[in-house]
Design an enzyme around this catalytic site. Structure first.
Site, short mmCIF file in Angstrom:
data_model
loop_
_atom_site.label_atom_id
_atom_site.label_comp_id
_atom_site.label_asym_id
_atom_site.label_seq_id
_atom_site.Cartn_x
_atom_site.Cartn_y
_atom_site.Cartn_z
N LYS A 253 -35.73 -18.95 0.00
CA LYS A 253 -34.35 -19.45 -0.03
C LYS A 253 -34.25 -20.64 0.92
O LYS A 253 -34.52 -20.51 2.12
CB LYS A 253 -33.38 -18.36 0.38
CG LYS A 253 -31.93 -18.85 0.54
CD LYS A 253 -30.97 -17.72 0.91
CE LYS A 253 -29.57 -18.24 1.22
NZ LYS A 253 -28.62 -17.17 1.60
N ASP A 258 -25.18 -23.45 4.68
CA ASP A 258 -24.36 -22.55 3.86
C ASP A 258 -22.95 -22.47 4.44
O ASP A 258 -22.68 -21.67 5.34
CB ASP A 258 -25.01 -21.16 3.80
CG ASP A 258 -24.20 -20.20 2.93
OD1 ASP A 258 -23.32 -20.68 2.19
OD2 ASP A 258 -24.48 -18.98 2.98
N LYS A 265 -16.73 -19.83 4.36
CA LYS A 265 -16.93 -18.89 5.46
C LYS A 265 -15.90 -19.16 6.57
O LYS A 265 -15.44 -20.29 6.72
CB LYS A 265 -18.33 -19.09 6.06
CG LYS A 265 -19.47 -18.59 5.20
CD LYS A 265 -20.80 -18.77 5.91
CE LYS A 265 -21.95 -18.26 5.07
NZ LYS A 265 -21.93 -16.82 4.81
N ASP A 276 -30.10 -21.18 7.11
CA ASP A 276 -30.14 -20.48 5.83
C ASP A 276 -31.29 -20.97 4.94
O ASP A 276 -31.40 -20.55 3.79
CB ASP A 276 -28.79 -20.63 5.12
CG ASP A 276 -28.42 -19.43 4.27
OD1 ASP A 276 -29.01 -18.36 4.47
OD2 ASP A 276 -27.54 -19.59 3.40
N ASP A 335 -20.17 -17.81 -2.03
CA ASP A 335 -20.95 -17.57 -0.81
C ASP A 335 -22.16 -16.66 -1.08
O ASP A 335 -23.02 -16.52 -0.21
CB ASP A 335 -20.05 -16.97 0.28
CG ASP A 335 -20.66 -17.09 1.67
OD1 ASP A 335 -21.64 -17.84 1.83
OD2 ASP A 335 -20.13 -16.45 2.60
N GLU A 337 -24.73 -17.37 -2.72
CA GLU A 337 -25.45 -18.46 -3.39
C GLU A 337 -26.97 -18.29 -3.36
O GLU A 337 -27.67 -18.81 -4.22
CB GLU A 337 -25.07 -19.79 -2.73
CG GLU A 337 -25.82 -20.16 -1.44
CD GLU A 337 -25.59 -19.18 -0.28
OE1 GLU A 337 -24.58 -18.46 -0.31
OE2 GLU A 337 -26.45 -19.13 0.63
N ARG A 339 -28.95 -15.76 -3.94
CA ARG A 339 -29.54 -15.08 -5.10
C ARG A 339 -29.55 -15.98 -6.33
O ARG A 339 -30.39 -15.82 -7.22
CB ARG A 339 -28.78 -13.77 -5.36
CG ARG A 339 -27.31 -13.96 -5.65
CD ARG A 339 -26.50 -12.69 -5.43
NE ARG A 339 -26.30 -12.40 -4.00
CZ ARG A 339 -25.68 -11.31 -3.54
NH1 ARG A 339 -25.20 -10.42 -4.39
NH2 ARG A 339 -25.54 -11.13 -2.24
N1 BES Z 1 -26.58 -16.81 4.18
C1 BES Z 1 -25.67 -15.74 4.00
C2 BES Z 1 -26.17 -14.43 4.64
C3 BES Z 1 -26.26 -14.43 6.14
C4 BES Z 1 -25.17 -14.06 6.91
C5 BES Z 1 -27.45 -14.72 6.77
C6 BES Z 1 -25.27 -14.05 8.29
C7 BES Z 1 -27.55 -14.69 8.14
C8 BES Z 1 -26.46 -14.35 8.91
C9 BES Z 1 -25.46 -15.49 2.52
O1 BES Z 1 -25.50 -16.60 1.71
C10 BES Z 1 -24.11 -14.89 2.36
O2 BES Z 1 -23.15 -15.59 2.63
N2 BES Z 1 -24.04 -13.64 1.91
C11 BES Z 1 -22.81 -12.97 1.74
C12 BES Z 1 -22.88 -12.26 0.40
C13 BES Z 1 -21.57 -11.66 -0.02
C14 BES Z 1 -20.59 -12.76 -0.40
C15 BES Z 1 -21.83 -10.75 -1.20
C16 BES Z 1 -22.64 -11.97 2.86
O3 BES Z 1 -23.61 -11.35 3.27
O4 BES Z 1 -21.53 -11.85 3.35
ZN ZN Z 2 -26.63 -18.14 2.33
MN MN Z 3 -23.67 -17.61 1.53
#
Ligand code: BES
Ligand code: ZN
Ligand code: MN
Length: 487
Positions: A253, A258, A265, A276, A335, A337, A339
Site C-alpha cells: 500500500k 491519506d 479524517k 500510509d 477513507d 482507500e 483496500r
Molecule cells: N491509513 C488508514 C489506517 C491507519 C490509521 C493507519 C491509523 C495507521 C494509523 C486507513 O486508510 C484508514 O483510514 N482506515 C479506516 C478504515 C475505516 C474507514 C473502515 C480506519 O481504520 O479507520
Molecule cells: Zn490509508
Molecule cells: Mn484511509
C-alpha cells in the site's frame, strides 16, 4: 560502515567501547570477554545506575583503556537473552552515540546468529533522518562500527554482509516514510524506485501512469488517486534471477498521504498519515535486498501509489469502481482507500501466477486497537500465515496471526455492486482482510497489517527511531530467503 576486529578490546582506539550487560540474580553481569575495567565499574553498578535492564544505556569514563568512553547497554534478563534482545540493546547503544565518529561493540559470544543480531542492531540504531535539518553534528549518526570477535572467516564476513544489506534496506524504507508528502508523491515514489534499483542486475522497473492505469482497468488506483493534483502510479519492481525455480509477489500500500478524501479524517494526528505508504516502501526495499543478496528466487514488488485527497475531482461515497479483473466496489467511505488500491495490485500480482503473494499495508486503525503499536497482524491462507509468523520470529519482528471469519463477509454486501468497501465497525481489521481475499483467487496469500508498527510517534527505543520504522522488511526478506531454500 561496519567491520570485524579480533583486537583486545582494552587496547582498541575508538570513541566508545560498548559492552552489553544482562540481569542475573539481581546483579548486572557483562556479556563476552570484557576488559578488567568493566568488572571494576560493575562493582559499583547500583551507584552508577547500571541494572542491565533492556534499553538502559550508561556511559562512564574509560580510564586506562584505548576507548574514550565505556558504554554499558542493558540486554534484560539473562535467562531471556535472545537475538532480538541483543539487537535491541546494541541498537539502543549506537542510537545514544549519535555524533561520535567510531565505536566498538564486544560480541557477547562468538557465533554467527549473535554476530548477525548485533550487527543488525548496531546499524539499525545508528540511523538519523537528516534531510530537513541543517548540519547538526550532534545528530549525525554514529560513524564507523567495529565488532570485537574472534570470528573472521568467510561465514562471518557473509553474515556481516547480509546484516548490512538488511539494515540498509530497513533504513532506506524509514527514509521513504519520513520524507514529507510534498516531496514524496506517487510520481516521486516511482522515481525513488528507479533510483533505489539503479545498477542492480536482474531488476526491472515498470511504471504505469494515470493514463495507462485508466486504460488497463485499474479502477481502484484511479478512483483513490483522482482527487489529487498528483496522479497515481502502479510500479512493478521485478527481480528475476536466472535459474529461479520459485517466485514470490509482494504488494504494498503506497498512499503517499491519506487525508481520508471526502470522508475526511479529523485534524488530530493527520500528519502521521504521511506514513500510509510504509507498505510500499517495505516492498521496494525487500526486493532491493533480495537482489543485492542474489537470492535464487524471483521477487516481484507491486507498489500501489496514490494520494487520497478531497477536491472537486475526488471520488464520492456511493461511487462505484471497477477493480482490475472486473469486480465492482461501492465506495461507502473514501477513507477505506487502501483496500481499493491493493485490490488492483493483488489482481495484477496473481495474473503472473506467483507461488505465493504477500501484501503489506498500514490498513486499519483496528489493527492498533487489537494489537497495539508494536505488534503487527497477519491474516491469510493457513500455511502462508504460519510461515509469516515463523519468519517474523526468526527475523526479530512481532507478527501475530489473526482469523478471516467467513461469516463476517456478509458485512461487505453492497446494495448495488459486488462488494462495499466498508462494513460494520467491529472486527474492522478482519473485514479489510476479507475484502482483500476476494482478489487473490486461490493463490497462497498472506496480508500483513502494520498500521501501528510502521510508524513510531513515540520516543525512540532500542533500535527503533521516532518516525518510520521499516516494519516488515526483515520478515518479508526472511520469508523470501526461506522460500528460495525450499526443495
Ligand atoms: N491509513 C488508514 C489506517 C491507519 C490509521 C493507519 C491509523 C495507521 C494509523 C486507513 O486508510 C484508514 O483510514 N482506515 C479506516 C478504515 C475505516 C474507514 C473502515 C480506519 O481504520 O479507520
Ligand atoms: Zn490509508
Ligand atoms: Mn484511509
Amino acid at each position: 560502515m561496519i567491520s570485524l576486529t579480533s583486537a583486545d578490546p582494552s587496547s582498541l582506539s575508538t570513541d566508545a567501547l560498548v559492552v552489553l550487560v544482562a540481569q542475573r540474580d539481581g546483579t548486572a553481569v557483562p556479556l563476552g570477554p570484557v576488559p578488567a575495567l568493566v568488572t571494576q565499574v560493575l562493582a559499583d553498578a547500583a551507584a552508577l545506575g547500571v541494572t542491565g535492564a533492556l534499553d538502559e544505556v550508561r556511559k562512564v569514563p574509560a580510564t586506562g583503556i584505548g576507548a574514550r568512553v565505556l558504554v554499558l547497554a542493558g540486554a534484560g534478563a539473562h535467562e531471556r537473552l535472545d537475538g532480538e534482545a541483543l539487537r535491541r540493546a546494541t541498537g539502543a547503544a549506537t542510537r545514544e552515540l549519535a555524533g561520535l565518529g567510531s565505536a566498538a561493540v564486544v560480541l557477547p559470544s562468538d557465533d554467527l546468529p549473535t554476530l548477525r543480531a548485533v550487527a543488525e542492531g548496531a546499524l539499525l540504531g545508528a540511523y538519523e533522518f537528516g534531510r530537513y535539518r541543517g548540519g547538526d553534528a550532534a545528530r549525525s549518526p554514529l560513524g564507523a562500527i567495529q565488532l570485537v570477535t574472534s570470528l573472521s572467516k568467510g561465514a562471518a564476513q557473509d553474515a556481516l554482509g547480509r546484516a548490512e544489506v538488511v539494515a540498509q534496506a530497513v533504513n532506506a524504507a524509514r527514509d521513504l516514510v519520513n520524507t514529507a508528502p510534498n516531496d514524496l508523491y506517487p510520481e516521486a515514489f516511482a522515481e525513488a524506485a528507479r533510483a533505489a534499483t539503479k545498477g542492480l542486475r536482474a531488476v526491472k522497473v515498470t511504471v504505469l501512469d494515470e493514463k495507462a492505469l485508466a486504460a488497463g482497468g485499474y479502477g481502484g488506483l484511479v478512483g483513490v488517486g483522482q482527487g489529487s493534483t498528483r496522479p497515481p502510479r502502479l510500479v512493478k519492481v521485478a527481480y528475476s534471477p536466472a535459474r529461479a525455480k520459485r517466485s514470490v509477489a509482494l504488494v504494498g500500500k503506497g498512499i503517499t498521504f491519506d487525508s481520508g478524501g471526502i470522508s475526511l479524517k479529523p485534524p488530530a494526528d493527520m500528519d502521521e498519515m504521511k506514513s500510509d505508504m510504509a507498505g510500499a516502501a517495505a516492498v521496494l526495499q525487500t526486493v532491493v535486498a533480495a537482489a543485492r543478496l542474489g537470492l535464487k528466487v524471483a521477487v516481484t514488488g507491486w507498489l500501489c501509489l496514490a494520494e487520497n485527497m478531497p477536491s472537486g475531482s475526488a471520488q464520492r461515497p456511493s461511487d462505484v469502481l471497477t477493480i482490475r479483473g472486473g469486480k465492482t466496489v461501492e465506495v461507502l467511505n473514501t477513507d477505506a482507500e487502501g483496500r481499493l488500491v491493493l485490490a488492483d495490485g493483488l489482481v495484477s500480482a496473481v495474473e503472473e501466477k506467483p507461488d505465493l503473494v504477500l501484501d503489506i499495508a498500514t490498513l486499519t486503525g483496528a489493527q492498533m486497537v487489537a494489537l497495539g503499536r508494536r505488534v503487527s497482524a497477519v491474516m491469510g491462507t493457513d500455511d502462508v500465515r504460519a510461515h509469516v509468523v515463523q519468519a517474523a520470529a526468526a527475523a526479530g519482528e512481532q507478527f501475530w496471526p489473526m482469523p478471516l471469519p467467513e461469516d463476517l463477509k456478509a458485512g461487505l454486501k453492497s446494495k448495488v455492486a459486488d462488494l462495499a468497501n466498508v462494513g460494520e465497525r467491529w472486527g474492522g481489521m478482519l473485514l479489510a482482510g476479507l475484502f482483500l481475499a476476494e482478489f487473490v483467487g486461490d493463490t497462497p496469500w498472506a496480508h500483513l497489517d502494520v498500521a501501528g508498527p510502521a510508524f513510531n510517534a513515540q520516543p525512540a527505543y532500542g533500535y527503533t527511531p521516532t518516525g518510520g520504522t521499516g516494519a516488515g522488511v526483515r520478515t518479508m526478506l526472511e520469508l523470501v530467503e526461506e522460500h528460495a531454500a525450499r526443495p
